[in-house]
Design a protein around this motif. Structure first.
Motif, PDB file in Angstrom:
ATOM      1  N   LYS A 121     -72.446 -44.608  -9.008  1.00  0.00           N
ATOM      2  CA  LYS A 121     -71.408 -43.902  -8.255  1.00  0.00           C
ATOM      3  C   LYS A 121     -70.014 -44.526  -8.385  1.00  0.00           C
ATOM      4  O   LYS A 121     -69.008 -43.840  -8.162  1.00  0.00           O
ATOM      5  CB  LYS A 121     -71.787 -43.833  -6.775  1.00  0.00           C
ATOM      6  CG  LYS A 121     -71.860 -45.178  -6.080  1.00  0.00           C
ATOM      7  CD  LYS A 121     -72.318 -45.019  -4.636  1.00  0.00           C
ATOM      8  CE  LYS A 121     -72.493 -46.355  -3.934  1.00  0.00           C
ATOM      9  NZ  LYS A 121     -71.229 -47.110  -3.804  1.00  0.00           N
ATOM     10  N   ASP A 122     -69.927 -45.796  -8.731  1.00  0.00           N
ATOM     11  CA  ASP A 122     -68.625 -46.456  -8.844  1.00  0.00           C
ATOM     12  C   ASP A 122     -67.996 -46.287 -10.223  1.00  0.00           C
ATOM     13  O   ASP A 122     -66.944 -46.864 -10.503  1.00  0.00           O
ATOM     14  CB  ASP A 122     -68.764 -47.943  -8.536  1.00  0.00           C
ATOM     15  CG  ASP A 122     -69.132 -48.188  -7.080  1.00  0.00           C
ATOM     16  OD1 ASP A 122     -68.680 -47.402  -6.230  1.00  0.00           O
ATOM     17  OD2 ASP A 122     -69.869 -49.142  -6.804  1.00  0.00           O
ATOM     18  N   TYR A 123     -68.637 -45.493 -11.083  1.00  0.00           N
ATOM     19  CA  TYR A 123     -68.157 -45.302 -12.445  1.00  0.00           C
ATOM     20  C   TYR A 123     -68.033 -43.836 -12.774  1.00  0.00           C
ATOM     21  O   TYR A 123     -68.671 -42.980 -12.162  1.00  0.00           O
ATOM     22  CB  TYR A 123     -69.131 -45.953 -13.445  1.00  0.00           C
ATOM     23  CG  TYR A 123     -69.287 -47.427 -13.227  1.00  0.00           C
ATOM     24  CD1 TYR A 123     -68.417 -48.333 -13.822  1.00  0.00           C
ATOM     25  CD2 TYR A 123     -70.282 -47.918 -12.382  1.00  0.00           C
ATOM     26  CE1 TYR A 123     -68.542 -49.692 -13.603  1.00  0.00           C
ATOM     27  CE2 TYR A 123     -70.409 -49.273 -12.153  1.00  0.00           C
ATOM     28  CZ  TYR A 123     -69.538 -50.148 -12.763  1.00  0.00           C
ATOM     29  OH  TYR A 123     -69.659 -51.493 -12.531  1.00  0.00           O
ATOM     30  N   LEU A 163     -71.379 -56.339 -10.439  1.00  0.00           N
ATOM     31  CA  LEU A 163     -71.721 -55.540  -9.278  1.00  0.00           C
ATOM     32  C   LEU A 163     -72.296 -56.477  -8.230  1.00  0.00           C
ATOM     33  O   LEU A 163     -73.255 -57.200  -8.502  1.00  0.00           O
ATOM     34  CB  LEU A 163     -72.758 -54.471  -9.645  1.00  0.00           C
ATOM     35  CG  LEU A 163     -72.422 -53.586 -10.849  1.00  0.00           C
ATOM     36  CD1 LEU A 163     -73.570 -52.635 -11.140  1.00  0.00           C
ATOM     37  CD2 LEU A 163     -71.152 -52.811 -10.602  1.00  0.00           C
ATOM     38  N   LYS A 210     -75.733 -55.458  -4.066  1.00  0.00           N
ATOM     39  CA  LYS A 210     -76.484 -54.224  -4.255  1.00  0.00           C
ATOM     40  C   LYS A 210     -77.917 -54.430  -3.781  1.00  0.00           C
ATOM     41  O   LYS A 210     -78.495 -55.503  -3.943  1.00  0.00           O
ATOM     42  CB  LYS A 210     -76.477 -53.803  -5.723  1.00  0.00           C
ATOM     43  CG  LYS A 210     -75.094 -53.460  -6.266  1.00  0.00           C
ATOM     44  CD  LYS A 210     -74.537 -52.213  -5.624  1.00  0.00           C
ATOM     45  CE  LYS A 210     -73.179 -51.837  -6.208  1.00  0.00           C
ATOM     46  NZ  LYS A 210     -72.624 -50.609  -5.611  1.00  0.00           N
ATOM     47  N   HIS A 252     -76.803 -45.495  -6.613  1.00  0.00           N
ATOM     48  CA  HIS A 252     -76.098 -46.625  -5.996  1.00  0.00           C
ATOM     49  C   HIS A 252     -75.371 -47.483  -7.019  1.00  0.00           C
ATOM     50  O   HIS A 252     -74.376 -48.137  -6.705  1.00  0.00           O
ATOM     51  CB  HIS A 252     -77.070 -47.486  -5.193  1.00  0.00           C
ATOM     52  CG  HIS A 252     -77.364 -46.914  -3.837  1.00  0.00           C
ATOM     53  ND1 HIS A 252     -78.347 -47.403  -3.026  1.00  0.00           N
ATOM     54  CD2 HIS A 252     -76.799 -45.886  -3.162  1.00  0.00           C
ATOM     55  CE1 HIS A 252     -78.372 -46.708  -1.901  1.00  0.00           C
ATOM     56  NE2 HIS A 252     -77.453 -45.785  -1.967  1.00  0.00           N
ATOM     57  N   LYS A 281     -65.100 -47.875 -14.871  1.00  0.00           N
ATOM     58  CA  LYS A 281     -64.839 -48.172 -13.463  1.00  0.00           C
ATOM     59  C   LYS A 281     -63.766 -47.233 -12.911  1.00  0.00           C
ATOM     60  O   LYS A 281     -62.763 -46.961 -13.578  1.00  0.00           O
ATOM     61  CB  LYS A 281     -64.378 -49.626 -13.314  1.00  0.00           C
ATOM     62  CG  LYS A 281     -64.259 -50.112 -11.877  1.00  0.00           C
ATOM     63  CD  LYS A 281     -65.619 -50.374 -11.256  1.00  0.00           C
ATOM     64  CE  LYS A 281     -65.478 -51.017  -9.886  1.00  0.00           C
ATOM     65  NZ  LYS A 281     -66.776 -51.224  -9.242  1.00  0.00           N
ATOM     66  N   THR A 282     -63.982 -46.748 -11.666  1.00  0.00           N
ATOM     67  CA  THR A 282     -63.015 -45.871 -11.020  1.00  0.00           C
ATOM     68  C   THR A 282     -62.538 -46.480  -9.703  1.00  0.00           C
ATOM     69  O   THR A 282     -63.191 -47.360  -9.135  1.00  0.00           O
ATOM     70  CB  THR A 282     -63.623 -44.482 -10.736  1.00  0.00           C
ATOM     71  OG1 THR A 282     -64.768 -44.633  -9.879  1.00  0.00           O
ATOM     72  CG2 THR A 282     -64.033 -43.787 -12.013  1.00  0.00           C
ATOM     73  N   ASP A 283     -61.403 -45.984  -9.211  1.00  0.00           N
ATOM     74  CA  ASP A 283     -60.912 -46.434  -7.909  1.00  0.00           C
ATOM     75  C   ASP A 283     -61.582 -45.631  -6.797  1.00  0.00           C
ATOM     76  O   ASP A 283     -62.515 -44.851  -7.047  1.00  0.00           O
ATOM     77  CB  ASP A 283     -59.385 -46.357  -7.839  1.00  0.00           C
ATOM     78  CG  ASP A 283     -58.846 -44.937  -7.963  1.00  0.00           C
ATOM     79  OD1 ASP A 283     -59.628 -43.969  -7.780  1.00  0.00           O
ATOM     80  OD2 ASP A 283     -57.644 -44.780  -8.238  1.00  0.00           O
ATOM     81  N   HIS A 284     -61.083 -45.763  -5.567  1.00  0.00           N
ATOM     82  CA  HIS A 284     -61.770 -45.170  -4.422  1.00  0.00           C
ATOM     83  C   HIS A 284     -61.736 -43.644  -4.411  1.00  0.00           C
ATOM     84  O   HIS A 284     -62.535 -43.012  -3.711  1.00  0.00           O
ATOM     85  CB  HIS A 284     -61.166 -45.703  -3.112  1.00  0.00           C
ATOM     86  CG  HIS A 284     -59.758 -45.259  -2.864  1.00  0.00           C
ATOM     87  ND1 HIS A 284     -58.686 -45.774  -3.563  1.00  0.00           N
ATOM     88  CD2 HIS A 284     -59.247 -44.339  -2.003  1.00  0.00           C
ATOM     89  CE1 HIS A 284     -57.579 -45.190  -3.139  1.00  0.00           C
ATOM     90  NE2 HIS A 284     -57.892 -44.325  -2.198  1.00  0.00           N
ATOM     91  N   LYS A 321     -67.001 -39.515  -7.339  1.00  0.00           N
ATOM     92  CA  LYS A 321     -66.006 -39.538  -6.269  1.00  0.00           C
ATOM     93  C   LYS A 321     -65.140 -38.277  -6.278  1.00  0.00           C
ATOM     94  O   LYS A 321     -64.721 -37.800  -5.221  1.00  0.00           O
ATOM     95  CB  LYS A 321     -65.142 -40.799  -6.389  1.00  0.00           C
ATOM     96  CG  LYS A 321     -65.941 -42.073  -6.131  1.00  0.00           C
ATOM     97  CD  LYS A 321     -65.145 -43.319  -6.443  1.00  0.00           C
ATOM     98  CE  LYS A 321     -65.977 -44.567  -6.273  1.00  0.00           C
ATOM     99  NZ  LYS A 321     -65.280 -45.785  -6.721  1.00  0.00           N
TER     100      LYS A 321
END
Length: 321
Positions: free
Chosen positions: A149-151, A118, A121, A146, A166-169, A307
């Protein structure tokens, strides 16, 4: 005699001011297990009703609280004294009971979470010594929105572990091979700043509820409609200390009955406190009727996809005799 409880809940970041930066080395979660390139599984221990993971930073070993109700990644100033005056953050952090003052920020160039990296940050730095003293536990910091949120975040109270994928946008997992268990239900939510807000019912009365993994007890707003409030059955009084160490309040504690989020998603009686949520509602510009915390996750194995703004649920195994 009244017992003293600590409830960590909704550390709300009210200021968006940026600060000067300082480089912080990677954080290592030594007990994490890599499942694949994009997924890691981290065991947690329950300290009272807080989910705590072990980690190491700047040659310091300690514990981090998993807190979906906190906006930021937070370091405990007690253990990280190298915070210079120019790093002081403008404004305060608002807790459910009191403003948190003397807030600083540091920029984290890189966080290593086993196979994950990461970058860039920002960490808030505040004094968390009152939590340490209450819990009798060394706490290096708090992992909040923070970071999460990306997972896709699977909080599993059955196995006492958190799985990060992990996820995409748009929130799609970068690998489909994550869960052995079957997802049995789902629920949409909305994000109010960083807070998960779901629609629900107490009996048949409509309510808006926030979800916070670090709320040790559920909370119900004392200003809620009387038709819903009658399903809160008080048992005793407690003294609560919030995110700031400067203020304590007395509240009624009891069981909240007949809570459901859909026709299929409902709960047994949950330990709940009756309190005033006006500070939190003012900070978010919303009007929550309550907060679901530990008791929510204890009854539901829950996957959070920020997301997609969707919760997914996996059943607990059926008991065997």
């Amino acid at each position: 005699m009244q017992r003293l409880f600590y409830m960590l809940s909704f550390i709300l970041i009210s200021s968006k001011a940026l600060a000067n930066t300082g480089i912080v080395p990677p954080i290592t979660f030594s007990k994490a297990e890599n499942i694949n390139k994009y997924t890691t599984r981290i065991p947690f221990k329950l300290v009272d009703h807080l989910m705590v993971v072990e980690a190491e930073l700047l040659n310091k070993k300690g514990n981090f609280i998993i807190d979906t109700g906190s906006e930021s990644f937070i370091l405990n100033k007690t253990h990280f004294q190298n915070v210079y005056a120019f790093n002081k953050k403008e404004g305060n952090t608002t807790g459910v009971l009191h403003n948190i003052e003397n807030l600083h920020q540091k920029h984290i160039k890189k966080i290593a979470l086993q196979g994950f990296t990461l970058e860039n940050k920002t960490s808030d730095v505040i004094d968390l010594s009152h939590i340490e003293n209450t819990k009798k536990l060394k706490i290096l910091g708090i992992i909040g929105y923070h970071i999460l949120k990306d997972y896709e975040v699977f909080i599993d109270m059955y196995l006492n572990q958190i799985t990060l994928t992990k996820t995409d946008h748009v929130g799609n997992k970068l690998t489909p091979h994550v869960y052995l268990e079957k997802i049995t239900d789902s629920l949409n939510f909305t994000l109010k700043k960083h807070t998960i807000v779901v629609n629900g019912f107490i009996n048949n009365h409509f309510v808006k509820l926030g979800i916070d993994s670090a709320a040790e007890f559920n909370q119900i707003n004392k200003r809620i409609n009387e038709k819903a409030l009658k399903y809160f059955i008080p048992k005793k009084r407690l003294i609560l200390t919030g995110a700031s160490k400067h203020k304590r309040i007395e509240v009624l504690a009891g069981k909240l009955h007949r809570v459901k989020l859909s026709k299929r998603i409902y709960f047994g009686p949950m330990l709940t406190v009756l309190t005033n949520l006006s500070n939190m509602n003012e900070a978010f510009g919303t009007d929550l009727d309550g907060i679901l915390g530990y008791e929510f996750f204890a009854q539901k194995r829950t996957i959070i996809n920020y997301k997609k703004e969707t919760l997914y649920f996996i059943d607990f195994p059926l008991p065997t005799h």
